[in-house]
Design a protein around this motif. Structure first.
Motif, short mmCIF file in Angstrom:
data_model
loop_
_atom_site.label_atom_id
_atom_site.label_comp_id
_atom_site.label_asym_id
_atom_site.label_seq_id
_atom_site.Cartn_x
_atom_site.Cartn_y
_atom_site.Cartn_z
N SER A 1 -4.26 5.26 -7.53
CA SER A 1 -5.34 6.05 -6.94
C SER A 1 -5.76 5.51 -5.58
O SER A 1 -5.68 4.30 -5.31
CB SER A 1 -6.56 6.08 -7.87
OG SER A 1 -7.18 4.81 -7.90
N GLN A 2 -6.23 6.40 -4.73
CA GLN A 2 -6.70 5.99 -3.40
C GLN A 2 -7.89 5.07 -3.50
O GLN A 2 -8.10 4.19 -2.65
CB GLN A 2 -7.06 7.23 -2.57
CG GLN A 2 -7.11 6.98 -1.07
CD GLN A 2 -5.78 6.55 -0.50
OE1 GLN A 2 -4.73 7.12 -0.83
NE2 GLN A 2 -5.81 5.55 0.36
N ILE B 1 -6.45 1.66 -3.87
CA ILE B 1 -5.79 1.28 -2.63
C ILE B 1 -6.80 0.90 -1.55
O ILE B 1 -6.58 -0.05 -0.79
CB ILE B 1 -4.89 2.43 -2.13
CG1 ILE B 1 -3.72 2.65 -3.12
CG2 ILE B 1 -4.35 2.15 -0.73
CD1 ILE B 1 -2.89 3.87 -2.83
N VAL C 1 1.07 4.11 -3.08
CA VAL C 1 0.88 5.56 -2.90
C VAL C 1 2.02 6.31 -3.58
O VAL C 1 1.80 7.28 -4.32
CB VAL C 1 0.82 5.92 -1.40
CG1 VAL C 1 0.86 7.44 -1.22
CG2 VAL C 1 -0.44 5.36 -0.76
N TYR C 2 3.25 5.86 -3.36
CA TYR C 2 4.42 6.50 -3.96
C TYR C 2 4.36 6.47 -5.49
O TYR C 2 4.69 7.45 -6.16
CB TYR C 2 5.70 5.82 -3.47
CG TYR C 2 6.94 6.27 -4.21
CD1 TYR C 2 7.56 7.48 -3.88
CD2 TYR C 2 7.46 5.51 -5.25
CE1 TYR C 2 8.68 7.92 -4.59
CE2 TYR C 2 8.59 5.93 -5.95
CZ TYR C 2 9.19 7.14 -5.61
OH TYR C 2 10.30 7.57 -6.31
N ARG D 1 0.84 -1.21 0.00
CA ARG D 1 0.00 0.00 0.00
C ARG D 1 0.87 1.26 0.00
O ARG D 1 0.59 2.22 -0.73
CB ARG D 1 -0.92 0.01 1.22
CG ARG D 1 -2.01 -1.06 1.19
CD ARG D 1 -3.04 -0.81 2.27
NE ARG D 1 -4.00 -1.92 2.38
CZ ARG D 1 -4.07 -2.75 3.40
NH1 ARG D 1 -3.25 -2.60 4.43
NH2 ARG D 1 -4.96 -3.72 3.42
N GLU D 2 1.93 1.26 0.80
CA GLU D 2 2.84 2.41 0.85
C GLU D 2 3.50 2.63 -0.51
O GLU D 2 3.62 3.76 -0.99
CB GLU D 2 3.93 2.18 1.91
CG GLU D 2 3.45 2.19 3.35
CD GLU D 2 4.61 2.00 4.31
OE1 GLU D 2 5.64 2.68 4.13
OE2 GLU D 2 4.49 1.15 5.21
#
Length: 243
Positions: free
Chosen positions: A181-182, A185, A176-177, A172-173
């Motif tokens: 998209s959220q 995630i 994000v990097y 997940r980290e």
């Protein structure tokens, strides 16, 4: 975890593995979920021109297929959409002709049928890998790999598994990097094996709890048992050491 450094290391590792195999690029399955989206961007970074995503719906939610296509287009990832429903239905129909008379457990039968799907996808991936001289990239993470939450010779069938030493929380980290998209995630993880199926419900614990066990922060007997029972899935076929 420093996501930037991890991303760079994985990119270089993918390049090294492809070079070692004297291959030309990479192919992977894109489902619209977190892990495959992360793999897609890592592969795109490693091989901007020789990366192929296969979107392979098989009894899948229409929304998942649309999200996968949209993701590939957004990040300019070369993709092919290959419908596997007809092949799946044909194969299941042939199996039903055997007319097994044994009384079979419903859940066991459902799982046996569901596992056909990732094995059909594996066959499709290797067809294109052979066609273009690519390596097949698996999308499993360490959390799934350690407890055997993958189909043997299905989504577990791959040449390289770049996320294999990253827990789900770490993926997940990294996502994000990389710019996933959220919405992707935050989507409930699902292998899409049957309607409304979710990973956490099937495993019986949350990924946060599982990752806490795998990182040594807590102990759950069920997790230890899953690791032990799935050892054969992480190893090459066993053979006797005598003649």
């Amino acid at each position: 975890m420093e996501a930037g450094k991890v991303s760079k290391k994985i990119d270089e590792w993918i390049k090294d593995k492809v070079a070692l195999a004297e291959a030309k690029g990479v192919v992977f399955g894109l489902s619209g979920g977190l892990d495959s989206a992360t793999i897609a961007l890592l592969c795109k970074n490693a091989f901007s021109d020789n990366t192929l995503a296969l979107i392979m719906p098989c009894g899948s939610r229409k929304e998942d297929t649309e999200e996968a296509v949209s993701f590939a287009k957004k990040f300019d990832i070369n993709y092919r959409l290959i419908e596997l429903d007809e092949s799946y239905n044909k194969l299941v129909g042939e199996f039903k002709k055997t007319q097994l008379k044994e009384s079979l457990d419903h859940n066991r039968k459902r799982l046996a049928l569901a596992n056909i799907k990732p094995r059909l996808r594996m066959t499709t991936l290797y067809y294109f890998a052979n066609l273009f001289d690519y390596l097949v990239v698996g999308t499993s993470n360490k959390s799934e790999w350690m407890i055997g939450y993958f189909t043997k010779y299905g989504d577990g069938g791959a040449d390289i598994v770049p996320l294999g030493n990253l827990l789900k929380t770490e993926v997940r980290e990294l996502a994000v990097y990389l710019g996933v998209s959220q919405e992707i995630i935050d989507k409930p993880p699902s292998a899409g094996l049957w309607e409304e199926q979710t990973d956490e419900e099937e495993i019986g614990i949350t990924y946060n709890e599982l990752d806490a066990c795998l990182s040594g922060q807590k102990s759950i007997e069920k997790v230890d048992l899953m690791i032990k029972r799935s050892e054969h899935k992480r190893a090459l076929p066993d053979m006797p050491d005598f003649k």
